[in-house]
Design a protein around this motif. Structure first.
Motif, PDB file in Angstrom:
ATOM      1  N   GLY A 226       0.740  -1.101  -0.419  1.00  0.00           N
ATOM      2  CA  GLY A 226      -0.054  -0.017   0.653  1.00  0.00           C
ATOM      3  C   GLY A 226       1.140   1.319  -0.308  1.00  0.00           C
ATOM      4  O   GLY A 226       0.087   2.545  -0.212  1.00  0.00           O
ATOM      5  N   VAL A 227       1.622   1.007  -0.634  1.00  0.00           N
ATOM      6  CA  VAL A 227       2.715   2.353  -0.499  1.00  0.00           C
ATOM      7  C   VAL A 227       2.154   2.849  -1.908  1.00  0.00           C
ATOM      8  O   VAL A 227       2.562   2.754  -2.787  1.00  0.00           O
ATOM      9  N   MET A 257      12.503   2.368   0.024  1.00  0.00           N
ATOM     10  CA  MET A 257      12.578   2.778   1.800  1.00  0.00           C
ATOM     11  C   MET A 257      11.151   4.467   2.243  1.00  0.00           C
ATOM     12  O   MET A 257      10.801   3.641   3.347  1.00  0.00           O
ATOM     13  N   LEU A 258      12.143   5.074   2.032  1.00  0.00           N
ATOM     14  CA  LEU A 258      12.514   6.350   2.410  1.00  0.00           C
ATOM     15  C   LEU A 258      10.313   6.746   2.275  1.00  0.00           C
ATOM     16  O   LEU A 258       9.261   7.348   3.514  1.00  0.00           O
ATOM     17  N   VAL A 263       4.457   5.896   5.779  1.00  0.00           N
ATOM     18  CA  VAL A 263       3.088   4.954   5.904  1.00  0.00           C
ATOM     19  C   VAL A 263       3.348   4.463   6.878  1.00  0.00           C
ATOM     20  O   VAL A 263       2.403   4.316   7.845  1.00  0.00           O
ATOM     21  N   ASN A 264       4.971   3.698   7.193  1.00  0.00           N
ATOM     22  CA  ASN A 264       4.827   2.804   8.309  1.00  0.00           C
ATOM     23  C   ASN A 264       5.610   2.191   8.601  1.00  0.00           C
ATOM     24  O   ASN A 264       6.875   1.833   7.066  1.00  0.00           O
ATOM     25  N   TYR A 270      10.733  -4.024   5.122  1.00  0.00           N
ATOM     26  CA  TYR A 270      10.277  -4.976   4.407  1.00  0.00           C
ATOM     27  C   TYR A 270      10.749  -4.356   2.746  1.00  0.00           C
ATOM     28  O   TYR A 270      10.878  -5.582   2.506  1.00  0.00           O
ATOM     29  N   VAL A 271      10.381  -3.207   3.035  1.00  0.00           N
ATOM     30  CA  VAL A 271      10.744  -3.326   1.716  1.00  0.00           C
ATOM     31  C   VAL A 271      12.497  -3.099   1.063  1.00  0.00           C
ATOM     32  O   VAL A 271      12.945  -3.615   0.631  1.00  0.00           O
ATOM     33  N   LEU A 272      13.218  -3.015   2.340  1.00  0.00           N
ATOM     34  CA  LEU A 272      15.055  -3.889   2.509  1.00  0.00           C
ATOM     35  C   LEU A 272      14.916  -4.645   2.217  1.00  0.00           C
ATOM     36  O   LEU A 272      15.873  -5.016   1.638  1.00  0.00           O
TER      37      LEU A 272
END
Length: 361
Positions: A226-227, A257-258, A263-264, A270-272
């Motif tokens: 949901g980014v 990541m930023l 968002v959270n 998780y992205v990393l």
């Protein structure tokens, strides 16, 4: 005094003067030479597309113009998409900054039993000498930034013009170069040119395909989390990770990541994790299969060539290092004669088998 001594002194002085003049001219023209080198590799990269369109009856000038128009349109679309994403994100961060600041002040007050307020902090910042000096330095730096931007635009225009001429007049350029060489050397020059076109075009094709796969994979992850601005972030990751060697993957993953952190905070982790896992999948599974038929270079050689290119020409050297080394490797491989391995040499390749050397027990 010998008669030859004055002439020798004059000759030595003339040689020193010529060397100093040549060194000065080279340092003055180094920027132009680097731009021509970049333009030459860009022309080699688009040569397959231009040649294919010219083979169907289209003029090379028109074909080159259409290819450049397509590349320019894609670049403008990407920059517009990325700019809109960054502008929207900056607006959201500015609008939410007072809320973030209030939460930080509340945390500090509850932890250290202080009585700070946002209005007092804002007034102290507005009246501080540090802010006044920063504004003055920023105002004086606007001219430097404007000069840098204009210089970058002029450099891009120079590279584009040279690339267009190299691609549009490729056959004429090859004919002019071969006309000053003996027949034995002409075939070698044409062979080297064909290898350079094949390797540079293959490198661009493989990188473009990996950029597409990387963008799709990261787009799916960003949509699941949901980014916001997932399409623009996916395009950013795909292009930066593939066309900036060595550190491109981690540099490209910093922006998603930023945005995910806003968002959270857990989403940033998780992205990393996905960026690291996908990098391993790309290095050991995807890249060997895609580059085996285009730019077949050992990973250690590719890494060393990127470091050497960076040391010589900076970011430009890092970009053109891999296709240049691939061209050199293919050109040398066409002239280096290989032999079959002897039984003793082949035995050393087999695991678990000892080879007895003469004279040893």
């Amino acid at each position: 005094m010998p008669r030859w001594l004055p002439r020798a002194v004059v000759l030595v002085l003339a040689l020193v003067a010529c060397f100093q003049l040549g060194s000065w001219a080279f340092h003055q023209l180094i920027g132009l030479l680097v731009n021509i080198l970049i333009a030459f590799f860009l022309a080699l990269a688009i040569e397959p597309a231009v040649a294919r369109m010219a083979a169907r009856g289209m003029r090379r000038g028109l074909a080159t113009f259409l290819v450049f128009l397509g590349v320019f349109g894609a670049a403008v679309g990407f920059l517009a998409l990325l700019g809109s994403m960054l502008a929207g994100q900056i607006v959201e961060m500015v609008e939410g900054f007072p809320r973030y600041l209030d939460s930080v002040i509340d945390t500090i007050n509850s932890t250290f039993h202080t009585e700070l307020s946002r209005l007092e902090i804002q007034e102290s910042l507005l009246r501080s000498d540090w802010l006044r000096k920063y504004v003055q330095n920023s105002a004086t730096g606007v001219l430097d930034v404007s000069a840098t931007v204009l210089g970058g635009l002029f450099k891009l225009l120079t590279i584009g013009l040279f690339s267009f001429y190299f691609a549009a007049d490729g056959p004429r350029l090859r004919h002019a170069l071969c006309s000053v060489l003996p027949p034995a050397k002409q075939s070698e020059v044409l062979r080297a040119w064909e290898i350079a076109v094949a390797k540079t075009g293959g490198y661009l094709y493989s990188r473009g395909l990996m950029a597409l796969i990387s963008g799709i994979a990261h787009y799916i992850v960003l949509v699941v989390l949901g980014v916001p601005y997932a399409p623009a972030l996916a395009v950013w990751v795909g292009l930066v990770s593939q066309f900036i060697p060595t550190i491109g993957t981690y540099l490209a993953g910093a922006l998603p990541m930023l945005i995910a952190f806003t968002v959270n905070p857990w989403y940033a982790l998780y992205v990393l994790g996905f960026v690291v896992i996908y990098q391993q999948f790309e290095n050991y599974v995807l890249q060997p299969k895609l580059t085996s038929r285009t730019v077949d270079i050992h990973p250690a050689v590719a890494f060393g060539s990127v470091i050497a290119g960076t040391a010589l020409l900076g970011a430009v050297g890092a970009l053109i290092a891999i296709p240049a080394v691939a061209t050199l490797q293919a050109f040398l491989g066409a002239y280096v004669k290989r032999y079959e391995l002897t039984e003793g040499a082949a035995a050393t390749e087999r695991p678990g088998r000892r080879v007895r050397m003469p004279g040893l027990r």
